[in-house]
Design an enzyme around this catalytic site. Sequence first.
Site, PDB file in Angstrom:
ATOM      1  N   HIS A 172     -28.818 -20.769 -28.011  1.00  0.00           N
ATOM      2  CA  HIS A 172     -29.775 -20.470 -26.945  1.00  0.00           C
ATOM      3  C   HIS A 172     -29.616 -19.061 -26.393  1.00  0.00           C
ATOM      4  O   HIS A 172     -28.862 -18.854 -25.433  1.00  0.00           O
ATOM      5  CB  HIS A 172     -29.577 -21.453 -25.786  1.00  0.00           C
ATOM      6  CG  HIS A 172     -29.989 -22.850 -26.063  1.00  0.00           C
ATOM      7  ND1 HIS A 172     -31.267 -23.308 -25.850  1.00  0.00           N
ATOM      8  CD2 HIS A 172     -29.272 -23.906 -26.531  1.00  0.00           C
ATOM      9  CE1 HIS A 172     -31.337 -24.596 -26.166  1.00  0.00           C
ATOM     10  NE2 HIS A 172     -30.150 -24.969 -26.585  1.00  0.00           N
ATOM     11  N   GLU A 224     -31.609 -17.726 -24.507  1.00  0.00           N
ATOM     12  CA  GLU A 224     -32.192 -17.771 -23.160  1.00  0.00           C
ATOM     13  C   GLU A 224     -31.247 -18.388 -22.134  1.00  0.00           C
ATOM     14  O   GLU A 224     -31.506 -18.318 -20.929  1.00  0.00           O
ATOM     15  CB  GLU A 224     -33.526 -18.542 -23.187  1.00  0.00           C
ATOM     16  CG  GLU A 224     -33.421 -20.053 -23.158  1.00  0.00           C
ATOM     17  CD  GLU A 224     -33.039 -20.711 -24.474  1.00  0.00           C
ATOM     18  OE1 GLU A 224     -33.220 -21.934 -24.605  1.00  0.00           O
ATOM     19  OE2 GLU A 224     -32.538 -20.014 -25.389  1.00  0.00           O
ATOM     20  N   CYS A 278     -33.254 -23.819 -30.767  1.00  0.00           N
ATOM     21  CA  CYS A 278     -32.595 -25.122 -30.675  1.00  0.00           C
ATOM     22  C   CYS A 278     -33.549 -26.233 -31.146  1.00  0.00           C
ATOM     23  O   CYS A 278     -33.799 -26.340 -32.344  1.00  0.00           O
ATOM     24  CB  CYS A 278     -32.052 -25.380 -29.278  1.00  0.00           C
ATOM     25  SG  CYS A 278     -30.800 -26.696 -29.258  1.00  0.00           S
TER      26      CYS A 278
END
Length: 226
Positions: free
Chosen positions: A172, A174, A94
């Site tokens: 993302h 994560e 990002c």
Amino acid sequence: MKIGILQAGHSPDEMRDGVGDYGELFTKLLDGHGFEFKIFSVVDGEFPSGIDVADGWLITGSKFGAYEDHDWIPPLEDLIRDIRTADLPLVGVCFGHQIIAQALGGKVEKFSGGWSVGNTEYDFGTETLALNAWHQDQVTSLPTGAEVIASTDFCENAAFVIGEKILTIQPHPEFTSEFISGLIEHRGRGNVPDTQLDRASETLSSPNDNIKFAARMAETLKTGAK
């Protein structure tokens, strides 16, 4: 193998105790790949003493824009260029994707088409991966030598590589569904259109390919193994 995580932002205060800060999200995502981690909170001015303190590097997301005037952004760009010159592996997610592009000669802008949030499918050519998006800024011009490896109709330059040692991605891997839910509550309302947040909420139970892309991130980082 030691990985230096350059933390460019913080998760919302209301969520941090429960799900962790941005750096911790990546230590959890990449657990099991044989890495040791050291987090440097560059957003707070905490920088490594040199690029040799880690075998590979990862830059997190941030609520800030790569093009904004913050005193920690120019030294972060210098660090990125030093990492590339030293031919060390580098992964950006990002904001990390954007600041790497900008530091190496690309361009980042606030996208006129608005936001992308929630579970989103990305075309990787030979496969489609579902990953959680949370961004308005986009890489609109690639750095020299970059090859786009993923895109959507909304985000043309959703992921790119430079050689074998630089990998960046706009969404993302994560971010879990739980984390997106927290962002909707604590950062979304008043910033992202409610209609988009409502659609994102509806996709929270949809499966994602976080673990699959984490393996690709680990593969890139391991190119720095000694």
